[in-house]
Scaffold this motif. Structure first.
Motif, PDB file in Angstrom:
ATOM      1  N   LEU A   1       0.838  -1.205   0.000  1.00 13.90           N
ATOM      2  CA  LEU A   1       0.000   0.000   0.000  1.00 13.90           C
ATOM      3  C   LEU A   1       0.875   1.260   0.000  1.00 13.90           C
ATOM      4  O   LEU A   1       0.534   2.268  -0.625  1.00 13.90           O
ATOM      5  CB  LEU A   1      -0.930   0.000   1.208  1.00 13.90           C
ATOM      6  CG  LEU A   1      -2.087  -1.007   1.166  1.00 13.90           C
ATOM      7  CD1 LEU A   1      -2.799  -1.067   2.512  1.00 13.90           C
ATOM      8  CD2 LEU A   1      -3.081  -0.629   0.064  1.00 13.90           C
ATOM      9  N   ALA A   2       2.016   1.182   0.695  1.00 13.82           N
ATOM     10  CA  ALA A   2       2.943   2.317   0.711  1.00 13.82           C
ATOM     11  C   ALA A   2       3.478   2.589  -0.692  1.00 13.82           C
ATOM     12  O   ALA A   2       3.539   3.745  -1.137  1.00 13.82           O
ATOM     13  CB  ALA A   2       4.092   2.036   1.677  1.00 13.82           C
ATOM     14  N   LEU A   3       3.841   1.529  -1.398  1.00  9.29           N
ATOM     15  CA  LEU A   3       4.350   1.694  -2.762  1.00  9.29           C
ATOM     16  C   LEU A   3       3.251   2.137  -3.719  1.00  9.29           C
ATOM     17  O   LEU A   3       3.512   2.835  -4.703  1.00  9.29           O
ATOM     18  CB  LEU A   3       4.980   0.389  -3.247  1.00  9.29           C
ATOM     19  CG  LEU A   3       6.328   0.045  -2.601  1.00  9.29           C
ATOM     20  CD1 LEU A   3       6.737  -1.379  -2.959  1.00  9.29           C
ATOM     21  CD2 LEU A   3       7.399   1.034  -3.049  1.00  9.29           C
ATOM     22  N   ASP A   4       2.016   1.747  -3.422  1.00  9.58           N
ATOM     23  CA  ASP A   4       0.891   2.206  -4.231  1.00  9.58           C
ATOM     24  C   ASP A   4       0.663   3.701  -4.033  1.00  9.58           C
ATOM     25  O   ASP A   4       0.312   4.421  -4.970  1.00  9.58           O
ATOM     26  CB  ASP A   4      -0.369   1.415  -3.856  1.00  9.58           C
ATOM     27  CG  ASP A   4      -1.543   1.757  -4.762  1.00  9.58           C
ATOM     28  OD1 ASP A   4      -1.410   1.629  -5.995  1.00  9.58           O
ATOM     29  OD2 ASP A   4      -2.598   2.179  -4.236  1.00  9.58           O
ATOM     30  N   ALA A   5       0.885   4.155  -2.802  1.00 10.80           N
ATOM     31  CA  ALA A   5       0.730   5.585  -2.505  1.00 10.80           C
ATOM     32  C   ALA A   5       1.882   6.388  -3.093  1.00 10.80           C
ATOM     33  O   ALA A   5       1.697   7.500  -3.589  1.00 10.80           O
ATOM     34  CB  ALA A   5       0.645   5.808  -0.996  1.00 10.80           C
ATOM     35  N   ASN A   6       3.082   5.840  -3.021  1.00 10.39           N
ATOM     36  CA  ASN A   6       4.268   6.537  -3.523  1.00 10.39           C
ATOM     37  C   ASN A   6       5.246   5.503  -4.059  1.00 10.39           C
ATOM     38  O   ASN A   6       5.918   4.811  -3.297  1.00 10.39           O
ATOM     39  CB  ASN A   6       4.916   7.359  -2.401  1.00 10.39           C
ATOM     40  CG  ASN A   6       6.198   8.033  -2.854  1.00 10.39           C
ATOM     41  OD1 ASN A   6       6.443   8.205  -4.043  1.00 10.39           O
ATOM     42  ND2 ASN A   6       7.041   8.415  -1.900  1.00 10.39           N
ATOM     43  N   LYS A   7       5.318   5.387  -5.365  1.00  8.71           N
ATOM     44  CA  LYS A   7       6.147   4.352  -5.986  1.00  8.71           C
ATOM     45  C   LYS A   7       7.629   4.552  -5.691  1.00  8.71           C
ATOM     46  O   LYS A   7       8.428   3.622  -5.851  1.00  8.71           O
ATOM     47  CB  LYS A   7       5.924   4.325  -7.496  1.00  8.71           C
ATOM     48  CG  LYS A   7       6.373   5.591  -8.218  1.00  8.71           C
ATOM     49  CD  LYS A   7       6.134   5.499  -9.716  1.00  8.71           C
ATOM     50  CE  LYS A   7       6.606   6.753 -10.446  1.00  8.71           C
ATOM     51  NZ  LYS A   7       6.383   6.654 -11.902  1.00  8.71           N
ATOM     52  N   ASN A   8       8.006   5.750  -5.253  1.00 13.10           N
ATOM     53  CA  ASN A   8       9.399   6.031  -4.941  1.00 13.10           C
ATOM     54  C   ASN A   8       9.720   5.916  -3.455  1.00 13.10           C
ATOM     55  O   ASN A   8      10.732   6.452  -2.992  1.00 13.10           O
ATOM     56  CB  ASN A   8       9.786   7.431  -5.434  1.00 13.10           C
ATOM     57  CG  ASN A   8       9.815   7.516  -6.951  1.00 13.10           C
ATOM     58  OD1 ASN A   8      10.265   6.604  -7.615  1.00 13.10           O
ATOM     59  ND2 ASN A   8       9.310   8.611  -7.497  1.00 13.10           N
TER      60      ASN A   8
END
Length: 410
Positions: free
Chosen positions: A207-214
């Motif tokens: 979910l963190a990577l979905d929110a911010n791929k970087n």
């Protein structure tokens, strides 16, 4: 096409000038009348504020308020000064007194509630502040209330509520909170990792990577989970993704990568055999590639120590010499002297030189927050001083006093 000038406009100009002069005279008279109705201590307080003498300004405005008890503006100024000087109990009492004992319009009452909520917040009474800020969500103070609510949830480490509030604030303000939301998911993942709930932790990190791929931290933690479960190929793959996000952060996982490369082939910690195993050799080659490509200082430190231990002082000295030629630094010189001292029979002079260099280097290298200048000996994803996320650079530096002062002025 040019517009023909109308000469009758010249007759209007004197009229406009006369009306402007009259209006200015009226404004000046009104300003003088208003200023003479204010107590002299009011202007004394203003001068003290300009001079940053806040405690003396409190006394001056308190006297002014005593002489003009009905002035809401003076109440607001004094309440704000109480907060600034740390006298939050007096600020709370002042604003509570206004709400309970004065006849107020709805707008005035709302403005005072904003001040009272800030009093509670400054005093650390987050539950009371939250209660008031919640009532302000559909007023003209909505965005300020949402920002304070978000800060409350972060301070109380209520990460799920912080995520919901950040998303709502993003919709309301149009300002992106993707970086912060990703970090909140990482905090939830870290909590799940403590209880070894790996499935929940992975869900939060995705979910963190979905929110911010970087979000570098998400891949760092995904690699940590894979390594913890013995899936070292997956761990290395997750850490390698950081190169596509922010390669300057690769130094944060360099030591972990070496360990996982070794464990891939059943190797333990490197021994001083000067013949590294296949896994460790692959790991060293990978770090060499990163060092050549991105010139990461912390990568060099990890690579030097591993080379010294696994391949011996000769290889370590060559590595340090190459780095010293490419990028002269006391740290590289220290490493070169250390390796040379281990090779030469006459070690005493080299050890003395190395100790001198280490004394010159001292303990200055640290991570400095680019928002507030806070100095940390280890890397933090959130600044412990100003609570900004990802404000510490991934590489430690030797900031001077002048650098820190410049940072604090930002």
């Amino acid at each position: 096409m040019l517009v023909e000038f109308e000469y009758w406009w010249l007759l209007i100009l004197p009229l406009f000038f006369t009306l402007g002069w009259i209006a200015a005279r009226v404004d000046i008279k009104q300003l003088i009348a208003e200023s003479t109705s204010l107590p002299a201590t009011y202007f004394k307080g203003l001068n003290l504020l300009i001079a940053d003498q806040y405690h003396k300004a409190v006394d001056a405005f308190s006297e002014a308020l005593y002489l003009n008890k009905d002035s809401l503006e003076l109440h607001f100024v004094l309440g704000s000064l109480f907060r600034r000087t740390g006298e939050t109990d007096r600020a709370i009492h002042l604003h509570m007194n206004l709400l309970e004992n004065y006849e107020l319009t709805e707008q005035q009452s709302t403005s005072i509630k904003v001040e009272l909520a800030q009093d509670y917040f400054k005093a650390g009474l987050y539950d009371r502040a939250e209660e008031i800020f919640q009532t302000l969500r559909h007023t003209r103070y909505e965005q300020a209330a949402l920002r304070h609510l978000l800060e409350i949830y972060v301070k109380e480490r209520e990460w799920s509520q912080a995520i919901a509030m950040a998303i709502e604030l993003e919709r309301s303000s149009g300002i992106s909170y993707r970086k912060e939301v990703a970090q909140y998911y990482c905090e939830l993942a870290a909590n799940a990792m403590i209880s070894q709930d790996w499935t929940q932790a992975k869900t939060q990190l995705l979910l963190a990577l979905d929110a911010n791929k970087n979000c570098v931290r998400a891949n760092v933690l995904l690699g940590d989970i894979a390594a913890q479960q013995g899936h070292h190929t997956d761990a290395i793959a997750f850490w390698k993704r950081i190169e596509m996000q922010a390669p300057e952060h690769l130094g944060l996982v360099a030591q972990k990568m070496l360990k996982s490369y070794a464990l891939l082939y059943g190797e333990t910690e490197p021994e001083s055999t000067h013949t590294p195993g296949k896994g460790l050799s692959e790991g060293l080659n990978q770090l060499h590639q990163y060092l050549e490509t991105y010139q990461i200082s912390s990568m060099m430190s990890v690579l030097y120590e591993a080379t010294l231990q696994a391949e011996g002082p000769d290889k370590a000295a060559k590595l340090a010499r190459t780095e010293l030629i490419r990028k002269p630094s006391l740290k590289s010189l220290d490493q070169l002297l250390q390796a040379r001292a281990m090779l030469d029979d006459e070690q005493h002079d080299l050890q003395l030189m190395q100790q001198t260099v280490r004394n010159a280097i001292g303990d200055r290298a640290a991570y400095y927050c680019d928002q507030c200048g806070f100095r940390a000996k280890q890397y933090h994803w959130q600044c412990p001083a100003c609570n900004a996320w990802e404000s510490l650079p991934p590489e430690p530096s030797e900031a001077t006093i002048r650098d820190i002062k410049l940072l604090k002025r930002k």
